[in-house]
Design a protein around this motif. Structure first.
Motif, PDB file in Angstrom:
ATOM      1  N   ILE A 126      -4.498   3.165   9.801  1.00 36.28           N
ATOM      2  CA  ILE A 126      -5.155   2.691   8.579  1.00 36.28           C
ATOM      3  C   ILE A 126      -4.440   1.450   8.048  1.00 36.28           C
ATOM      4  O   ILE A 126      -5.076   0.496   7.614  1.00 36.28           O
ATOM      5  CB  ILE A 126      -5.217   3.803   7.518  1.00 36.28           C
ATOM      6  N   GLY A 127      -3.107   1.450   8.115  1.00 41.21           N
ATOM      7  CA  GLY A 127      -2.351   0.269   7.694  1.00 41.21           C
ATOM      8  C   GLY A 127      -2.712  -0.958   8.509  1.00 41.21           C
ATOM      9  O   GLY A 127      -2.867  -2.062   7.972  1.00 41.21           O
ATOM     10  N   GLU A 128      -2.866  -0.788   9.813  1.00 39.61           N
ATOM     11  CA  GLU A 128      -3.262  -1.909  10.670  1.00 39.61           C
ATOM     12  C   GLU A 128      -4.678  -2.374  10.334  1.00 39.61           C
ATOM     13  O   GLU A 128      -4.966  -3.576  10.317  1.00 39.61           O
ATOM     14  CB  GLU A 128      -3.158  -1.504  12.143  1.00 39.61           C
ATOM     15  N   ARG A 129      -5.570  -1.425  10.040  1.00 39.35           N
ATOM     16  CA  ARG A 129      -6.954  -1.779   9.666  1.00 39.35           C
ATOM     17  C   ARG A 129      -6.965  -2.558   8.345  1.00 39.35           C
ATOM     18  O   ARG A 129      -7.687  -3.545   8.196  1.00 39.35           O
ATOM     19  CB  ARG A 129      -7.813  -0.524   9.564  1.00 39.35           C
ATOM     20  N   ILE A 157       5.394   5.380   2.187  1.00 37.23           N
ATOM     21  CA  ILE A 157       4.830   6.715   2.038  1.00 37.23           C
ATOM     22  C   ILE A 157       5.947   7.674   1.662  1.00 37.23           C
ATOM     23  O   ILE A 157       7.078   7.526   2.119  1.00 37.23           O
ATOM     24  CB  ILE A 157       4.098   7.183   3.323  1.00 37.23           C
ATOM     25  N   ARG A 158       5.613   8.583   0.798  1.00 35.92           N
ATOM     26  CA  ARG A 158       6.572   9.624   0.396  1.00 35.92           C
ATOM     27  C   ARG A 158       6.447  10.753   1.401  1.00 35.92           C
ATOM     28  O   ARG A 158       5.351  11.217   1.690  1.00 35.92           O
ATOM     29  CB  ARG A 158       6.238  10.110  -1.001  1.00 35.92           C
ATOM     30  N   ASN A 214      -5.544  17.893   3.042  1.00 36.53           N
ATOM     31  CA  ASN A 214      -5.392  17.263   4.355  1.00 36.53           C
ATOM     32  C   ASN A 214      -4.176  16.346   4.333  1.00 36.53           C
ATOM     33  O   ASN A 214      -4.034  15.520   3.434  1.00 36.53           O
ATOM     34  CB  ASN A 214      -6.641  16.451   4.716  1.00 36.53           C
ATOM     35  N   LYS A 215      -3.300  16.486   5.293  1.00 38.13           N
ATOM     36  CA  LYS A 215      -2.089  15.667   5.370  1.00 38.13           C
ATOM     37  C   LYS A 215      -2.358  14.394   6.166  1.00 38.13           C
ATOM     38  O   LYS A 215      -3.084  14.401   7.157  1.00 38.13           O
ATOM     39  CB  LYS A 215      -0.946  16.446   6.015  1.00 38.13           C
ATOM     40  N   LEU A 216      -1.753  13.301   5.730  1.00 35.75           N
ATOM     41  CA  LEU A 216      -1.847  12.022   6.421  1.00 35.75           C
ATOM     42  C   LEU A 216      -0.798  12.017   7.528  1.00 35.75           C
ATOM     43  O   LEU A 216       0.394  12.118   7.252  1.00 35.75           O
ATOM     44  CB  LEU A 216      -1.598  10.881   5.431  1.00 35.75           C
ATOM     45  N   THR A 217      -1.241  11.919   8.774  1.00 33.42           N
ATOM     46  CA  THR A 217      -0.295  11.902   9.888  1.00 33.42           C
ATOM     47  C   THR A 217       0.286  10.502  10.040  1.00 33.42           C
ATOM     48  O   THR A 217      -0.276   9.518   9.541  1.00 33.42           O
ATOM     49  CB  THR A 217      -0.982  12.293  11.208  1.00 33.42           C
ATOM     50  N   TRP A 235       0.860  -1.186   0.000  1.00 32.15           N
ATOM     51  CA  TRP A 235       0.000   0.000   0.000  1.00 32.15           C
ATOM     52  C   TRP A 235       0.890   1.227   0.000  1.00 32.15           C
ATOM     53  O   TRP A 235       1.783   1.355   0.830  1.00 32.15           O
ATOM     54  CB  TRP A 235      -0.911  -0.011   1.216  1.00 32.15           C
ATOM     55  N   HIS A 236       0.645   2.131  -0.948  1.00 33.05           N
ATOM     56  CA  HIS A 236       1.446   3.358  -1.087  1.00 33.05           C
ATOM     57  C   HIS A 236       0.507   4.565  -1.090  1.00 33.05           C
ATOM     58  O   HIS A 236       0.134   5.078  -2.139  1.00 33.05           O
ATOM     59  CB  HIS A 236       2.274   3.303  -2.367  1.00 33.05           C
ATOM     60  N   PRO A 237       0.098   5.014   0.105  1.00 36.44           N
ATOM     61  CA  PRO A 237      -0.809   6.164   0.149  1.00 36.44           C
ATOM     62  C   PRO A 237      -0.077   7.459  -0.156  1.00 36.44           C
ATOM     63  O   PRO A 237       1.129   7.574   0.034  1.00 36.44           O
ATOM     64  CB  PRO A 237      -1.308   6.159   1.595  1.00 36.44           C
ATOM     65  N   SER A 238      -0.834   8.410  -0.618  1.00 31.25           N
ATOM     66  CA  SER A 238      -0.296   9.752  -0.799  1.00 31.25           C
ATOM     67  C   SER A 238      -0.115  10.369   0.574  1.00 31.25           C
ATOM     68  O   SER A 238      -0.792   9.993   1.532  1.00 31.25           O
ATOM     69  CB  SER A 238      -1.278  10.585  -1.623  1.00 31.25           C
ATOM     70  N   GLU A 239       0.785  11.342   0.652  1.00 29.98           N
ATOM     71  CA  GLU A 239       0.981  12.010   1.942  1.00 29.98           C
ATOM     72  C   GLU A 239      -0.185  12.923   2.299  1.00 29.98           C
ATOM     73  O   GLU A 239      -0.282  13.419   3.407  1.00 29.98           O
ATOM     74  CB  GLU A 239       2.302  12.797   1.956  1.00 29.98           C
TER      75      GLU A 239
END
Length: 142
Positions: A124-127, A140-141, A114-117, A104-108
């Motif tokens: 979310i990765g655990e979910r 993640i970048r 909205n920034k991903l903390t 999984w490669h989410p955007s930052e």
């Protein structure tokens, strides 16, 4: 399968769908409510092809005429690892990650700024891993 600029086109496409309900690219794209189903169908067809042998598909959005797909991938599990990048962190997109992704490669951040903390990334990765029943590496970048 990725042409130069493919990922930026996909990012623009998803951004336009979320913001405006269409893409402004001059191409007929699926309706927003069809996006997830279309992506799942494409991934299912790709996975079927990777089994090798004769493959055909006739669907709502595209057809694959009967072809022989040889040789199949040589990677473990006879499939090329699937990396799924996302700008969304919930809903059908995350369900798709859980079902298909090897990474999984989410955007930052999302298209709305909205920034991903780190805490959200971890949660979310655990979910996703809980939904999939397996470990899914994530990048993640920053």
């Amino acid at each position: 399968m990725s042409a130069p600029g493919y990922h930026s086109i996909v990012a623009h496409y998803e951004d336009c769908l979320e913001r405006h309900g269409d893409t402004h690219l001059g191409v007929d794209w699926p309706k927003p409510e069809d996006v997830d189903t279309r992506h799942r169908v494409m991934l299912d067809v790709i996975l079927e092809c990777w089994k090798g042998g004769t493959v055909s598909f006739k669907g709502k959005w595209f057809d694959v005429p009967e072809v022989i797909f040889e040789p199949p991938p040589v990677q473990p599990g006879k499939r090329v690892p699937i990396w799924i990048g996302t700008t969304s962190t919930k809903g059908p997109v995350i369900e798709r990650v859980a079902k298909y992704a090897d990474v999984w490669h989410p955007s930052e951040g999302d298209p709305y700024g909205n920034k991903l903390t780190f805490e959200q990334f971890k949660e979310i990765g655990e979910r996703v891993e809980e939904m999939s029943g397996r470990k899914i590496p994530r990048t993640i970048r920053i």
